[in-house]
Design an enzyme around this catalytic site. Structure first.
Site, PDB file in Angstrom:
ATOM      1  N   PRO A 191      -1.901  -3.479  -0.213  1.00  0.00           N
ATOM      2  CA  PRO A 191      -3.333  -3.645   0.026  1.00  0.00           C
ATOM      3  C   PRO A 191      -3.756  -2.816   1.238  1.00  0.00           C
ATOM      4  O   PRO A 191      -3.168  -2.946   2.301  1.00  0.00           O
ATOM      5  CB  PRO A 191      -3.469  -5.150   0.307  1.00  0.00           C
ATOM      6  CG  PRO A 191      -2.127  -5.556   0.829  1.00  0.00           C
ATOM      7  CD  PRO A 191      -1.123  -4.670   0.162  1.00  0.00           C
ATOM      8  N   MET A 192      -4.758  -1.956   1.052  1.00  0.00           N
ATOM      9  CA  MET A 192      -5.221  -1.114   2.148  1.00  0.00           C
ATOM     10  C   MET A 192      -6.745  -1.147   2.189  1.00  0.00           C
ATOM     11  O   MET A 192      -7.407  -0.816   1.201  1.00  0.00           O
ATOM     12  CB  MET A 192      -4.733   0.326   1.970  1.00  0.00           C
ATOM     13  CG  MET A 192      -3.226   0.474   2.105  1.00  0.00           C
ATOM     14  SD  MET A 192      -2.676   2.182   1.816  1.00  0.00           S
ATOM     15  CE  MET A 192      -2.784   2.259   0.016  1.00  0.00           C
ATOM     16  N   GLN A 194      -5.742 -10.499  -1.960  1.00  0.00           N
ATOM     17  CA  GLN A 194      -5.236 -10.814  -0.630  1.00  0.00           C
ATOM     18  C   GLN A 194      -6.348 -11.360   0.270  1.00  0.00           C
ATOM     19  O   GLN A 194      -7.438 -10.796   0.329  1.00  0.00           O
ATOM     20  CB  GLN A 194      -4.624  -9.579   0.036  1.00  0.00           C
ATOM     21  CG  GLN A 194      -3.901  -9.934   1.338  1.00  0.00           C
ATOM     22  CD  GLN A 194      -3.391  -8.724   2.082  1.00  0.00           C
ATOM     23  OE1 GLN A 194      -4.158  -7.971   2.653  1.00  0.00           O
ATOM     24  NE2 GLN A 194      -2.073  -8.541   2.082  1.00  0.00           N
ATOM     25  N   CYS A 212      -2.015  -7.330   9.273  1.00  0.00           N
ATOM     26  CA  CYS A 212      -2.967  -6.326   9.768  1.00  0.00           C
ATOM     27  C   CYS A 212      -2.989  -6.331  11.295  1.00  0.00           C
ATOM     28  O   CYS A 212      -3.279  -7.358  11.916  1.00  0.00           O
ATOM     29  CB  CYS A 212      -4.364  -6.586   9.224  1.00  0.00           C
ATOM     30  SG  CYS A 212      -5.564  -5.350   9.783  1.00  0.00           S
ATOM     31  N   LYS A 258       2.325 -11.122   3.023  1.00  0.00           N
ATOM     32  CA  LYS A 258       2.702  -9.831   3.604  1.00  0.00           C
ATOM     33  C   LYS A 258       2.612  -9.962   5.120  1.00  0.00           C
ATOM     34  O   LYS A 258       1.602 -10.423   5.658  1.00  0.00           O
ATOM     35  CB  LYS A 258       1.785  -8.710   3.130  1.00  0.00           C
ATOM     36  CG  LYS A 258       2.211  -7.332   3.652  1.00  0.00           C
ATOM     37  CD  LYS A 258       1.358  -6.227   3.051  1.00  0.00           C
ATOM     38  CE  LYS A 258       1.926  -4.848   3.419  1.00  0.00           C
ATOM     39  NZ  LYS A 258       1.720  -4.512   4.835  1.00  0.00           N
ATOM     40  N   ASN A 272       8.590  -2.632   3.126  1.00  0.00           N
ATOM     41  CA  ASN A 272       7.429  -1.770   3.271  1.00  0.00           C
ATOM     42  C   ASN A 272       7.534  -1.003   4.590  1.00  0.00           C
ATOM     43  O   ASN A 272       7.933  -1.549   5.595  1.00  0.00           O
ATOM     44  CB  ASN A 272       6.155  -2.632   3.242  1.00  0.00           C
ATOM     45  CG  ASN A 272       4.898  -1.855   3.590  1.00  0.00           C
ATOM     46  OD1 ASN A 272       4.194  -2.202   4.535  1.00  0.00           O
ATOM     47  ND2 ASN A 272       4.590  -0.817   2.847  1.00  0.00           N
ATOM     48  N   GLY A 273       7.155   0.282   4.533  1.00  0.00           N
ATOM     49  CA  GLY A 273       7.127   1.066   5.754  1.00  0.00           C
ATOM     50  C   GLY A 273       7.852   2.389   5.640  1.00  0.00           C
ATOM     51  O   GLY A 273       9.068   2.412   5.445  1.00  0.00           O
TER      52      GLY A 273
END
Length: 345
Positions: free
Chosen positions: A18-19, A72, A102, A141, A204-205
């Site tokens: 999700p961005m 989300q 975030c 997340k 993730n990353g």
């Protein structure tokens, strides 16, 4: 096969992260076409959703062709999180995801996103409130911790699993790191290898190529990988990873014709969903990413971002195809850009 509640995913699924201001339905559509197995909406403020904020409500739009898809939410109040998860459930997503990752200051200062990493008891209470308020699978997340001193992801994973989450995605940085330095996947591996953990763990990353994705799969043993920034302007990364994992061979990079075909679909979906004016305006942020690496492309980009109709835009894209038809763009690593800087709260 990987399972999140009643959702069945392929072995080693690839998730679209999700961005904010990126992973809307048009972007999700082109990523789905190119191999993404599970996608998430942009994050939605629980308080904004309850207040019936127009932008928050619009983020609830999901479409059958993009399933499975999760919505989300984020926030720092138990009651608001519980109520927003019930609102989310009414549009029938496949799962509800909670954002505890975030790092943007204005989110953190409201005690939401990565700000909750400073209070693990609150994180557990917020998660439990969401789990109890919906019949949908709930996932989370998050990050490794608030800073280097508080990398408590192993405790967090156990406690969140205990209150009922069905999967956990972990970004391999702390909040203090933001997006600087390299993501540390060793602690993600520790969570995955914990005998108490039985839910899927997604890493993730910094995954920006097919070989790196397969290397991290083998080295860290995660159940799947969540990809964010590397998919911006390059949705082909999902199929590239799948092909390399299956064959050990790299797919050829997309041709200019393939790039432009995806740009056009993204544009049409954007206009269809948002209307002519907003759809064209918001599409302008994507051209530079799709066309990155082409020499002397600035002239065309400058024209694309001032045109007002799909027909005019497609005419310029046709010129791009003609000019660069024999040019191959090498895959370039992702830039360490914080695409969440414009997060709306």
């Amino acid at each position: 096969m990987v399972k999140i509640g009643n959702i069945s995913l392929p072995d080693f699924p690839l998730l679209l992260a999700p961005m904010e201001d990126v992973s809307d339905p048009p972007f999700r559509a082109v990523c789905k076409d190119n191999g993404a197995d599970l996608m998430y909406t942009e994050f939605i403020s629980s308080e904004g959703l309850i207040r019936d904020a127009i932008k928050s409500r619009r983020k609830l739009d999901i479409f059958e062709e993009e399933r499975p898809v999760g919505i989300q939410i984020f926030g720092g109040d138990e009651e608001a999180m519980a109520l927003s998860s019930r609102i989310v459930s009414t549009v029938n997503p496949d799962l509800v995801d909670i954002n505890f990752g975030c790092p943007v200051k204005k989110v953190v200062n409201k005690g939401a996103g990565a700000g909750v990493l400073k209070n693990i008891d609150l994180m557990v209470k917020l998660t439990e409130a969401v789990v109890k308020s919906t019949s949908l699978p709930v996932t989370v997340k998050t990050r490794l911790g608030w800073d280097d001193i508080t990398k408590n992801i192993e405790e967090v994973a156990e406690r969140l699993q205990d209150v009922g989450i069905k999967a956990l995605s972990i970004h391999g940085r702390t909040r203090s790191q933001m997006y600087k330095g390299s993501a540390d996947w060793s602690l993600i591996a520790n969570v995955k290898n914990n005998p108490r953990i039985h839910i899927p763990i997604f890493g993730n990353g910094d995954i920006d190529s097919a070989p790196k994705a397969v290397e991290y799969k083998e080295r860290y043993g995660v159940d799947g990988i969540m990809i964010g920034r590397a998919a911006i302007g390059y949705p082909w990364i999902f199929n590239e990873i799948k092909h390399f994992a299956a064959t050990g061979e790299l797919l050829a990079p997309p041709t200019i014709e393939q790039r432009v075909a995806v740009i056009k679909k993204h544009l049409h979906k954007s206009v269809e969903w948002k209307g002519d004016i907003v759809g064209i305006l918001e599409m302008r942020r994507h051209y530079a990413n799709y066309l990155k690496g082409l020499p002397n492309i600035k002239e065309y980009r400058s024209r694309l971002v001032i045109l007002d109709t799909p027909e005019e835009i497609e005419a310029v894209l046709a010129e791009v195809v003609e000019k660069y038809s024999e040019y191959t763009i090498d895959r370039t690593p992702i830039e360490l850009i914080n695409y969440h800087e414009k997060c709306k709260v």
